[in-house]
Design a protein around this motif. Structure first.
Motif, PDB file in Angstrom:
ATOM      1  N   MET A   3       0.812  -1.215   0.000  1.00  0.00           N
ATOM      2  CA  MET A   3       0.000   0.000   0.000  1.00  0.00           C
ATOM      3  C   MET A   3       0.850   1.271   0.000  1.00  0.00           C
ATOM      4  O   MET A   3       0.413   2.308  -0.494  1.00  0.00           O
ATOM      5  CB  MET A   3      -0.950  -0.003   1.190  1.00  0.00           C
ATOM      6  CG  MET A   3      -2.044  -1.057   1.056  1.00  0.00           C
ATOM      7  SD  MET A   3      -3.126  -1.141   2.469  1.00  0.00           S
ATOM      8  CE  MET A   3      -4.128   0.305   2.195  1.00  0.00           C
ATOM      9  N   HIS A  34      -6.354  -1.277  -2.863  1.00  0.00           N
ATOM     10  CA  HIS A  34      -6.302  -0.837  -1.471  1.00  0.00           C
ATOM     11  C   HIS A  34      -7.545  -1.176  -0.650  1.00  0.00           C
ATOM     12  O   HIS A  34      -7.413  -1.621   0.486  1.00  0.00           O
ATOM     13  CB  HIS A  34      -5.984   0.652  -1.391  1.00  0.00           C
ATOM     14  CG  HIS A  34      -4.567   0.960  -1.762  1.00  0.00           C
ATOM     15  ND1 HIS A  34      -4.006   2.195  -1.571  1.00  0.00           N
ATOM     16  CD2 HIS A  34      -3.585   0.208  -2.311  1.00  0.00           C
ATOM     17  CE1 HIS A  34      -2.756   2.188  -1.981  1.00  0.00           C
ATOM     18  NE2 HIS A  34      -2.483   0.994  -2.442  1.00  0.00           N
ATOM     19  N   LYS A  73      -7.383  -3.449   2.724  1.00  0.00           N
ATOM     20  CA  LYS A  73      -7.892  -2.973   4.015  1.00  0.00           C
ATOM     21  C   LYS A  73      -8.904  -3.948   4.593  1.00  0.00           C
ATOM     22  O   LYS A  73      -8.897  -4.228   5.799  1.00  0.00           O
ATOM     23  CB  LYS A  73      -8.518  -1.586   3.857  1.00  0.00           C
ATOM     24  CG  LYS A  73      -7.523  -0.490   3.587  1.00  0.00           C
ATOM     25  CD  LYS A  73      -8.230   0.826   3.316  1.00  0.00           C
ATOM     26  CE  LYS A  73      -7.270   1.884   2.844  1.00  0.00           C
ATOM     27  NZ  LYS A  73      -7.959   3.128   2.457  1.00  0.00           N
ATOM     28  N   SER A  74      -9.756  -4.491   3.742  1.00  0.00           N
ATOM     29  CA  SER A  74     -10.727  -5.495   4.201  1.00  0.00           C
ATOM     30  C   SER A  74     -10.017  -6.767   4.662  1.00  0.00           C
ATOM     31  O   SER A  74     -10.440  -7.402   5.624  1.00  0.00           O
ATOM     32  CB  SER A  74     -11.707  -5.834   3.085  1.00  0.00           C
ATOM     33  OG  SER A  74     -12.440  -4.696   2.724  1.00  0.00           O
TER      34      SER A  74
END
Length: 170
Positions: A137, A148, A152-153
């Motif tokens: 990232m 991204h 993030k998940s």
């Protein structure tokens, strides 16, 4: 048999890691079509729930995780970066991280010698995955910015099941 299929998928997914981390040059032959292997693996776990459940119950789950983490590294930062492989690997990790069995298996201490461009980490496979996601990232190519939200998940999926975290990955 399901065991035969999973064992060979693990060997093929780990091939790139073994090829680049072997101490003897040219002792392991590289499989150049890992994008196709990832796509086939995705299709098999998507359409065969029994195979997916078998994967989650095996003891070689850390091998699969390590191979996918390394392919994420290699496809994003290797000599010949491939965006499609980065997306496939990220989505596979995301699908697997949705199951607690996978994340709990990655809590085991990493005993492999990791020669990647990551901070020294004596933690678990989850620590290596977190460091890899952070690196992707922050230092990834602009073409990977669409990845991204998935990453993030993935981190959110990991957060609920991590037992401990090392200093570099915190």
């Amino acid at each position: 048999s399901v065991h035969f299929l999973y064992g060979n998928f693990c060997n093929l997914i780990l091939n790139m890691y073994k090829f680049n981390n072997s101490t003897l040059p040219n002792s392991i032959k590289e499989v150049p079509y890992y994008e196709e292997i990832l796509l086939l693996f995705w299709e098999v776990i998507k359409h065969n729930e029994a195979f997916f459940n078998y994967i989650l119950l095996t003891k070689k789950l850390t091998d699969l995780g390590l191979g996918l983490i390394y392919l994420l590294e290699h496809s994003a930062f290797g000599l010949n970066p491939k965006t499609n492989a980065s997306f496939l690997t990220s989505y596979l990790l995301f699908i697997l991280s949705g199951r607690p069995e996978f994340v709990k298996a990655l809590n085991t201490k990493c005993t492999d010698n990791i020669f990647w461009d990551l901070p020294v980490c004596n933690g678990s496979y989850n620590d290596i995955l977190i460091l890899q996601i952070f690196k992707l990232m922050t230092k990834g190519r602009p073409g990977l910015i669409n990845l991204h939200p998935t990453l993030k998940s993935l981190l959110l999926n990991l957060a609920g099941h991590i037992k401990s975290i090392s200093l570099p990955s915190s």
